[in-house]
Structures are given as structure tokens and as C-alpha cells.
Design a protein around this motif. Structure first.
Motif, mmCIF file in Angstrom:
data_model
loop_
_atom_site.group_PDB
_atom_site.id
_atom_site.type_symbol
_atom_site.label_atom_id
_atom_site.label_comp_id
_atom_site.label_asym_id
_atom_site.label_seq_id
_atom_site.Cartn_x
_atom_site.Cartn_y
_atom_site.Cartn_z
ATOM 1 N N GLU A 134 -13.381 -4.533 -0.292
ATOM 2 C CA GLU A 134 -13.380 -6.215 0.342
ATOM 3 C C GLU A 134 -14.881 -6.686 1.018
ATOM 4 O O GLU A 134 -14.244 -7.263 0.788
ATOM 5 C CB GLU A 134 -12.285 -5.909 1.766
ATOM 6 C CG GLU A 134 -10.685 -5.659 1.492
ATOM 7 C CD GLU A 134 -10.419 -6.557 0.660
ATOM 8 O OE1 GLU A 134 -10.809 -7.971 0.818
ATOM 9 O OE2 GLU A 134 -9.101 -6.966 0.537
ATOM 10 N N GLU B 263 -4.980 -8.183 -2.431
ATOM 11 C CA GLU B 263 -5.974 -6.282 -2.260
ATOM 12 C C GLU B 263 -5.705 -5.780 -1.738
ATOM 13 O O GLU B 263 -6.045 -4.291 -1.670
ATOM 14 C CB GLU B 263 -6.012 -7.298 -0.337
ATOM 15 C CG GLU B 263 -5.872 -8.311 -0.408
ATOM 16 C CD GLU B 263 -5.042 -9.292 1.717
ATOM 17 O OE1 GLU B 263 -4.983 -7.527 2.093
ATOM 18 O OE2 GLU B 263 -5.637 -9.882 2.557
ATOM 19 N N LEU B 264 -5.145 -4.837 -3.604
ATOM 20 C CA LEU B 264 -4.520 -3.766 -3.912
ATOM 21 C C LEU B 264 -5.558 -3.599 -4.998
ATOM 22 O O LEU B 264 -5.391 -4.541 -5.798
ATOM 23 C CB LEU B 264 -3.017 -3.568 -3.342
ATOM 24 C CG LEU B 264 -2.295 -3.864 -1.760
ATOM 25 C CD1 LEU B 264 -1.083 -3.502 -2.389
ATOM 26 C CD2 LEU B 264 -2.939 -2.516 -1.249
ATOM 27 N N SER B 265 -5.372 -2.240 -5.584
ATOM 28 C CA SER B 265 -5.528 -1.601 -6.624
ATOM 29 C C SER B 265 -4.875 -0.461 -6.449
ATOM 30 O O SER B 265 -3.899 0.056 -6.059
ATOM 31 C CB SER B 265 -6.994 -1.143 -6.937
ATOM 32 O OG SER B 265 -7.951 -1.552 -6.703
ATOM 33 N N ASP C 256 -11.807 -6.567 -4.694
ATOM 34 C CA ASP C 256 -10.204 -7.779 -4.585
ATOM 35 C C ASP C 256 -11.173 -8.825 -4.852
ATOM 36 O O ASP C 256 -12.062 -9.251 -4.058
ATOM 37 C CB ASP C 256 -10.255 -7.449 -3.688
ATOM 38 C CG ASP C 256 -9.349 -8.727 -2.841
ATOM 39 O OD1 ASP C 256 -8.848 -9.576 -4.182
ATOM 40 O OD2 ASP C 256 -8.928 -8.961 -1.401
ATOM 41 N N ALA D 182 -9.458 3.074 -5.825
ATOM 42 C CA ALA D 182 -9.710 1.576 -6.149
ATOM 43 C C ALA D 182 -10.597 0.791 -6.779
ATOM 44 O O ALA D 182 -12.492 0.843 -6.543
ATOM 45 C CB ALA D 182 -9.151 1.093 -4.789
ATOM 46 N N CYS E 104 -0.782 1.995 -5.017
ATOM 47 C CA CYS E 104 -1.496 0.825 -4.556
ATOM 48 C C CYS E 104 -2.621 1.201 -3.569
ATOM 49 O O CYS E 104 -1.374 1.850 -2.440
ATOM 50 C CB CYS E 104 -0.490 -0.791 -4.178
ATOM 51 S SG CYS E 104 0.631 -0.854 -5.731
ATOM 52 N N GLU E 105 -3.544 1.408 -3.765
ATOM 53 C CA GLU E 105 -4.474 1.316 -3.040
ATOM 54 C C GLU E 105 -5.123 0.426 -2.378
ATOM 55 O O GLU E 105 -5.817 -0.330 -2.819
ATOM 56 C CB GLU E 105 -5.241 2.436 -2.762
ATOM 57 C CG GLU E 105 -4.651 3.608 -3.478
ATOM 58 C CD GLU E 105 -5.861 5.240 -3.717
ATOM 59 O OE1 GLU E 105 -6.646 4.602 -3.825
ATOM 60 O OE2 GLU E 105 -4.686 6.159 -4.368
ATOM 61 N N GLN E 106 -5.807 0.165 -1.317
ATOM 62 C CA GLN E 106 -6.278 -0.975 -0.906
ATOM 63 C C GLN E 106 -7.986 -1.448 -1.842
ATOM 64 O O GLN E 106 -8.376 0.260 -1.757
ATOM 65 C CB GLN E 106 -7.170 -0.674 0.559
ATOM 66 C CG GLN E 106 -7.790 -1.761 1.001
ATOM 67 C CD GLN E 106 -7.340 -3.437 1.530
ATOM 68 O OE1 GLN E 106 -6.602 -2.903 1.840
ATOM 69 N NE2 GLN E 106 -7.472 -3.479 1.147
ATOM 70 N N ARG F 142 0.811 -1.319 0.336
ATOM 71 C CA ARG F 142 0.235 0.556 -0.070
ATOM 72 C C ARG F 142 0.897 1.028 -0.319
ATOM 73 O O ARG F 142 1.482 1.371 0.488
ATOM 74 C CB ARG F 142 -0.733 0.260 1.671
ATOM 75 C CG ARG F 142 -1.701 0.680 1.120
ATOM 76 C CD ARG F 142 -2.933 0.987 2.233
ATOM 77 N NE ARG F 142 -3.246 0.158 2.523
ATOM 78 C CZ ARG F 142 -4.621 0.081 3.318
ATOM 79 N NH1 ARG F 142 -5.349 0.306 4.239
ATOM 80 N NH2 ARG F 142 -5.183 -1.786 4.125
ATOM 81 N N CYS G 283 0.846 -3.859 -8.426
ATOM 82 C CA CYS G 283 0.293 -4.197 -6.647
ATOM 83 C C CYS G 283 0.018 -5.394 -6.403
ATOM 84 O O CYS G 283 -0.087 -6.245 -6.794
ATOM 85 C CB CYS G 283 -0.930 -3.401 -6.909
ATOM 86 S SG CYS G 283 -0.586 -2.194 -7.201
#
Length: 365
Positions: free
Chosen positions: A217, A196-198, A234, A231, A212-214, A183, A193
């Protein structure tokens, strides 16, 4: 686009590149039993960490276990391996304690699953990593055999390799081995990334890097399918950003197939509207079987093909149709498809055409 084959997911080295024959080991466990135990734990962990990735790669957990067992047994039959069935069994017992993000990125590998080393020096012919003193067998796409060599490091070319070192990904744009971004890391061209990241804000055309961001979820989380201002979702959590328009192919953007062996969220799932537009939310991912529609906008939702199938004919908002991957032993093509269901590879004479084979199906000694 996807990062090329053999990317992280689950190149869990002990499981697939072990040696020692098919009879009982000195500790009493046979190669067949060790491989079956390892495949069960490996596929159970994948199912627990990402049921979606299990379906996209294998079709089902049971298919995963069958295929990974077959691949392990074939590899164990290879001569000059530095491994034993006991080591394969020990690795099986370590999967449950392997944290999901690390498992999917194939990082922080448990000591019991570290690559065992063989006797072949750099420059010698090999079929699997476990035959090499370096622990790495460099195999070109389409080839059955490779050459023992130092394991690729960050920045090394992977243009003529089926995989990078464990924990590294081979990018499809720069064809370099890279580490997974955490992140806050830059991403985009030549940078990916982790799970769990975009990758938000990258522009491949201009070379502008994103961050890279969360990723989303939970069902209902707001998302941006363009990844321009927010983002995405996931995919390992079974989610995709709905109402895709004019996007990258439905297998994701600059995303990872795994670490061992990982379906990492990391690219445009859709396009067009900005984040925050009503309807742009994370919803259950659609996995299509052979013959079903696929693409970035199938009823307002991206649809991906099961078991390494190919989405044929999709373009922008026009859906295509899932074409099944080739069966083991059947004809495959690295350029035009069909591909193979992992862990089989398309093996020929170094060209694009071949047949789907497990590691070690053609002995290199």
C-alpha cells in the motif's frame, strides 16, 4: 487477464438504470440535473478511492462525469423504468458515506442506491436493469437488448452476460459469477480477491489455489511481481511492482475491473525473480496514453493504457503500444478491439463487431 466487462465496478444501479423521462420530477429535480449530480458524486468518490482506476477507465475525473451523465440520461429516457430522478438524486447524496473497499467492490450498497424495480416480468425484453421486476436485465455481449431474469447468484454462468449481480465478478477462466475473496480466502482459478489484496501462490496451470493477502500500500514496500511467494502492489493505491519480467498482460492477472463499477490487484504484474530481490518494490504506477509504450516491462515498470485503451504487441519483456479505445458511435470489436470507454458497450447484432453505445441507445420496446 482481466475479469470481463461489467464486473463489479460501479454498476451502481440507480445511477445508470433509472427512468422517468427528462423533465422535472414531482420533487422538482430534472432527470438531467439528477444525472449530473449523481455522476459528479460517483466520479468524485472514484477519484478519492482510486485515482488510478479513474484514469484507466475514463482518462480523467471530468471525462468520468461527462460519460456517466450521458449514460444516465440515455437510461432515463427508456420506457417502463421503475425509477425516478429523485431516486437518482438520493443515491448521489449517499456516495460520500460509501467506504472505498465496498465502493470499489460494489458491495454493501447504500439503501439509497439499491436497484429500483420495473414492471417487466422474467422473460420479457429489456435494455436496462431498472425495467425488470427482478432488477436484472441479462444482456449478452454485443447485444443491445436482453431478457429480464433472476439476478445471477454465486456459481451462475456469466458466459452469455455482460455482468453478474452487484458485488459479484465474472471470471474469465471459468466464466462463473463469484464473490470477492477477503484476506485469507482461497484464490486462483475461478476465485478472485477483492480490492487491496493480491492472490499469492496460485498456479493456474496446475489448478493449485493461492491465498488472498494484503497488497503493498506504500511506495517502497517489498513485493513479488510473480505472486509466487509474496504479494504484489495495490493498483488502486497507484502502485505497481517494478522490474516486471515475463508476466501476464499488463492489465493485470486475475484482477477485477471494478463493481461498479474496480481495478483490483490480483494477478501477476511481472515474473522471473522472487520477492526480496533488490529493486522489487512498489512504485508509482505508469499510465500510458495512446501511442506510448505499454506492457509488463517498460523501463523496469509495468505500464497500463489509459481510458480502456488496448496494449497492442506486448509480449513478455517486449513492450507494446497503447491503442485508444473507440469513440462513442465508432466501430468496435469484442474480439480484436478496439473496445469502448466505459460505460459505453460494443453493441451490434450479438456478434463481436459493433459500435460503442450507451445503455438504452437502442430501445428494446
Amino acid at each position: 487477464m482481466r475479469i470481463g466487462a461489467g464486473v463489479a465496478l460501479l454498476a451502481v444501479v440507480v445511477a445508470c438504470t433509472s427512468g422517468g423521462g427528462s423533465g422535472p420530477a414531482s420533487g422538482g429535480v430534472s432527470a438531467a440535473q439528477a444525472c449530473a449530480d449523481n455522476a459528479h458524486q460517483r466520479c468524485t468518490q472514484l477519484q478519492n478511492c482510486s485515482a488510478t482506476d479513474t484514469e484507466l477507465r475514463y482518462g480523467s475525473e471530468s471525462a468520468c462525469e461527462t460519460r456517466e451523465t450521458n449514460d444516465c440520461v440515455a437510461s432515463l429516457a427508456e420506457p417502463l423504468n421503475g425509477n425516478t430522478p429523485e431516486a437518482v438524486e438520493a443515491c448521489a447524496n449517499a456516495y460520500a458515506g460509501w467506504a472505498c473497499p465496498d465502493y470499489l467492490n460494489n458491495t454493501n450498497i447504500p439503501p439509497a442506491c439499491k436497484q429500483q424495480l420495473g414492471p417487466i416480468i422474467n422473460g420479457g425484453s429489456c435494455a436496462i436493469d431498472g425495467q425488470c421486476q427482478s432488477g436484472f436485465c441479462g444482456i449478452a455481449p454485443g447485444s443491445a437488448c436482453g431478457t429480464c431474469a433472476p439476478a445471477p447468484k454465486v456459481g451462475a454462468s456469466c458466459a452469455l452476460l455482460t455482468s453478474c449481480s452487484p458485488g459479484l465478478a465474472c471470471t474469465t477462466d471459468t466464466l462463473k459469477c463469484v464473490a470477492f475473496g477477503v484476506r485469507g480466502s482461497p484464490c486462483g482459478k475461478g476465485a478472485v480477491c477483492g480490492v487491496e489484496l493480491s492472490c499469492v501462490g496460485a498456479d493456474v496451470a496446475t489448478g493449485v489455489q493461492g491465498t488472498c493477502e494484503q497488497a503493498g500500500e506504500q511506495t517502497g514496500n517489498a513485493c513479488d511481481p510473480t505472486l509466487k511467494t509474496g504479494a504484489g502492489c495495490d493498483r488502486n493505491a497507484g502502485l505497481a511492482c517494478n522490474v516486471g519480467v515475463e508476466a501476464e498482460p499488463a492489465d493485470g492477472g486475475q484482477s477485477v475491473e471494478g463493481g461498479e463499477e474496480a481495478g483490483t490487484e490480483g494477478g501477476a504484474e511481472g515474473g522471473g525473480e522472487e520477492a526480496g530481490v533488490p529493486g522489487r518494490t512498489c512504485q508509482a504506477v505508469v499510465v500510458a496514453t495512446a501511442g506510448q509504450p505499454c506492457g509488463n516491462d517498460v523501463g523496469g515498470q509495468p505500464a497500463y493504457c489509459q481510458a480502456e485503451g488496448t496494449c497492442t504487441g506486448a509480449s513478455g519483456t517486449t513492450p507494446g503500444t497503447c491503442t485508444a479505445a473507440a469513440a462513442d458511435g465508432a466501430a468496435c470489436n469484442l474480439a480484436g478491439g478496439p473496445g469502448c470507454v466505459v460505460p459505453a458497450r460494443c453493441v451490434g447484432n450479438g456478434g463481436t463487431a459493433g459500435t460503442c453505445q450507451y445503455s438504452g441507445a437502442q430501445s428494446c420496446h
